[in-house]
Design an enzyme around this catalytic site. Structure first.
Site, PDB file in Angstrom:
ATOM      1  N   LYS A 275       0.834  -1.218   0.000  1.00 50.17           N
ATOM      2  CA  LYS A 275       0.000   0.000   0.000  1.00 50.17           C
ATOM      3  C   LYS A 275       0.862   1.260   0.000  1.00 50.17           C
ATOM      4  CE  LYS A 275      -4.224  -1.752   0.432  1.00 50.17           C
ATOM      5  NZ  LYS A 275      -5.592  -1.836   0.849  1.00 50.17           N
TER       6      LYS A 275
ATOM      7  N   LYS B 154      -3.194 -10.230  -6.801  1.00 46.48           N
ATOM      8  CA  LYS B 154      -4.475 -10.460  -6.137  1.00 46.48           C
ATOM      9  C   LYS B 154      -5.570  -9.574  -6.752  1.00 46.48           C
ATOM     10  CE  LYS B 154      -5.827  -8.471  -2.239  1.00 46.48           C
ATOM     11  NZ  LYS B 154      -6.422  -8.127  -0.941  1.00 46.48           N
TER      12      LYS B 154
ATOM     13  N   LYS C 225     -10.291  -4.826  -4.550  1.00 47.03           N
ATOM     14  CA  LYS C 225     -11.434  -3.964  -4.835  1.00 47.03           C
ATOM     15  C   LYS C 225     -11.026  -2.547  -5.192  1.00 47.03           C
ATOM     16  CE  LYS C 225     -13.218  -4.159  -0.282  1.00 47.03           C
ATOM     17  NZ  LYS C 225     -12.195  -3.768   0.706  1.00 47.03           N
TER      18      LYS C 225
HETATM   19  P1  ATP Z   1      -8.418  -3.128  -0.817  1.00 44.52           P
HETATM   20  O1  ATP Z   1      -8.259  -3.238  -2.299  1.00 44.52           O
HETATM   21  O2  ATP Z   1      -9.169  -1.901  -0.382  1.00 44.52           O
HETATM   22  O3  ATP Z   1      -7.155  -3.344  -0.055  1.00 44.52           O
HETATM   23  P2  ATP Z   1      -9.375  -5.825  -0.621  1.00 44.52           P
HETATM   24  O4  ATP Z   1     -10.118  -6.156  -1.860  1.00 44.52           O
HETATM   25  O5  ATP Z   1      -8.026  -6.418  -0.434  1.00 44.52           O
HETATM   26  O6  ATP Z   1      -9.382  -4.281  -0.390  1.00 44.52           O
HETATM   27  P3  ATP Z   1     -10.289  -6.186   2.127  1.00 44.52           P
HETATM   28  O7  ATP Z   1     -11.389  -5.381   2.675  1.00 44.52           O
HETATM   29  O8  ATP Z   1      -8.917  -5.795   2.505  1.00 44.52           O
HETATM   30  O9  ATP Z   1     -10.362  -6.254   0.540  1.00 44.52           O
HETATM   31  O10 ATP Z   1     -10.534  -7.715   2.458  1.00 44.52           O
HETATM   32  C1  ATP Z   1     -11.705  -8.273   2.975  1.00 44.52           C
HETATM   33  C2  ATP Z   1     -11.581  -9.776   2.997  1.00 44.52           C
HETATM   34  O11 ATP Z   1     -11.554 -10.288   1.659  1.00 44.52           O
HETATM   35  C3  ATP Z   1     -10.297 -10.295   3.662  1.00 44.52           C
HETATM   36  O12 ATP Z   1     -10.595 -11.461   4.410  1.00 44.52           O
HETATM   37  C4  ATP Z   1      -9.406 -10.633   2.497  1.00 44.52           C
HETATM   38  O13 ATP Z   1      -8.478 -11.642   2.824  1.00 44.52           O
HETATM   39  C5  ATP Z   1     -10.419 -11.128   1.485  1.00 44.52           C
HETATM   40  N1  ATP Z   1      -9.938 -10.948   0.116  1.00 44.52           N
HETATM   41  C6  ATP Z   1      -9.673  -9.768  -0.484  1.00 44.52           C
HETATM   42  N2  ATP Z   1      -9.275  -9.965  -1.750  1.00 44.52           N
HETATM   43  C7  ATP Z   1      -9.292 -11.308  -1.952  1.00 44.52           C
HETATM   44  C8  ATP Z   1      -8.977 -12.140  -3.076  1.00 44.52           C
HETATM   45  N3  ATP Z   1      -8.576 -11.623  -4.214  1.00 44.52           N
HETATM   46  N4  ATP Z   1      -9.103 -13.472  -2.934  1.00 44.52           N
HETATM   47  C9  ATP Z   1      -9.526 -14.002  -1.764  1.00 44.52           C
HETATM   48  N5  ATP Z   1      -9.833 -13.273  -0.671  1.00 44.52           N
HETATM   49  C10 ATP Z   1      -9.720 -11.943  -0.753  1.00 44.52           C
END
Ligand code: ATP
Ligand code: LTN
Length: 331
Positions: free
Chosen positions: A115, A197, A200
């Site tokens: 980040k 990964k 979002k």
């Molecule tokens: P950001 O992009 O804002 O960092 P993010 O998509 O990584 O967000 P989080 O809110 O940080 O989402 O994660 C919420 C949950 O979703 C966590 O348990 C995280 O491990 C899971 N998660 C996020 N992205 C993935 C992915 N690509 N595959 C599986 N699990 C995921």
């Protein structure tokens, strides 16, 4: 609370429109715990402000994330669904835990490094101490099990280290939490860059399938997904794009990789991508229709938040009074 009763806690940031990664890696699993477990699911808005947010969007997404929890099968009568900033004990315990977390430990967190690289103009102290707030979320409820995607494993390990350190100084205070990371769906990859990964907050719309995408958007994104120069639907090395699509298809259909390979033997990637898109559309349909109903009733969502925050605060208070006493604070 009955001490034999297991406690589950997890959280999702309202930092963007949720993806099928969030759904398959986290939220879908939240609904799989037995009813006799105490289950807390939190919308972690305090975590979201570690990167810059537009206030009106943050507010809207907080409602949306709560509505998605319910639409994904979490009954507010049986689960404690709440918003982190409405229970001030999270921030309070996070401060205390900051004093039991080492600078070196936080410096090693890969999410912080990623980040910081993405937001080089805003490497704030909150981004750095993000994991201590997450530890506070978990330890506040004496949590046994934390369902998350694999990217959060390192934060869970740090949480355990902080709990062990605190317990070794002050005696048994916090329950030692375990991550729950089922192999299927633990890391859904970007459709545009399948070694990364799916996230979002990815600015590339084609990289990410969102839970609320229309069927047309989902089909289009699947068809555009990056694959490789072969034609065979097979799980293997160097086939990150196909491996990812196979993982997604497996999550939505329950089929094994062998079954998927057999189903698409002799057929090209085009057919396979269409099938993946259709499986996602079908899988998300009930969630989307439930979500639309919930978002039309803000008053209901506010009631859920209020009740959830009161319930969470009750359990949080019990841990806080123990922690305050052990640290030597008065009252
Ligand atoms: P950001 O992009 O804002 O960092 P993010 O998509 O990584 O967000 P989080 O809110 O940080 O989402 O994660 C919420 C949950 O979703 C966590 O348990 C995280 O491990 C899971 N998660 C996020 N992205 C993935 C992915 N690509 N595959 C599986 N699990 C995921
Ligand atoms: N850091 C998590 C979100 C999160 C969380 C938690 C997950 C905040 N607090 C407590 C599980 C338990 C993430 O997914 N980025």
């Amino acid at each position: 609370m009955n001490r034999d009763m297991k406690t589950v806690f997890s959280g999702v940031q309202p930092s963007g429109n949720l993806t099928i990664g969030n759904y398959l890696g986290a939220i879908r699993n939240f609904a799989t715990f037995p009813e006799d477990y105490k289950r807390f699911y939190c919308v972690v808005d305090l975590h979201a402000i570690t990167v810059r947010q537009v206030p009106a969007e943050l507010r809207r997404r907080t409602y949306e994330t709560l509505a998605l929890y319910i639409a994904c099968g979490l009954d507010p009568e049986k689960n404690t669904l709440f918003v982190q900033s409405q229970v001030p004990a999270h921030a309070e315990l996070a401060w205390m835990l900051n004093c039991y977390t080492m600078f070196g430990e936080l410096s090693r967190m890969t999410q912080f490094k990623d980040k910081s690289a993405k937001h080089a103009d805003n490497i704030n102290a909150g981004l750095f101490t993000y994991p201590t707030l997450m530890a506070a979320d978990i330890l506040l409820y004496q949590t046994d099990i934390v369902p998350v995607g694999i990217d959060q494993k390192q934060h869970l390990e740090l949480t355990r280290d902080i709990a062990a350190r605190f317990n070794s100084v002050y005696g048994d205070t916090f329950t030692m939490p375990e991550p729950y990371i089922p192999e299927t769906g633990m890391k859904i990859m970007s459709l545009a860059e399948p070694t990364q990964k799916m996230s979002k907050s990815d600015p590339n719309p084609n990289a990410v399938i969102r839970i609320l995408d229309t069927p047309e958007e989902i089909m289009k994104k699947c068809k555009r997904a990056v694959t490789d120069s072969e034609t065979e639907v097979r799980y293997g090395e160097g086939k990150d794009g196909i491996n990812n699509l196979m993982s997604i298809y497996r999550c939505f259909t329950g089929k094994t990789f062998e079954e998927i390979e057999r189903e698409f033997a002799g057929r090209g990637y085009g057919d396979f991508k269409t099938a993946v898109g259709e499986a996602i559309v079908e899988g998300l349909r009930p969630v989307q229709s439930e979500f639309a109903k919930l978002m039309a009733d803000k008053a209901y969502l506010e009631e859920v938040m209020k009740k959830g925050a009161a319930d969470a605060a009750y359990f949080a208070r019990r841990t806080m009074s123990k922690v305050r006493r052990k640290l030597g604070f008065i009252g």
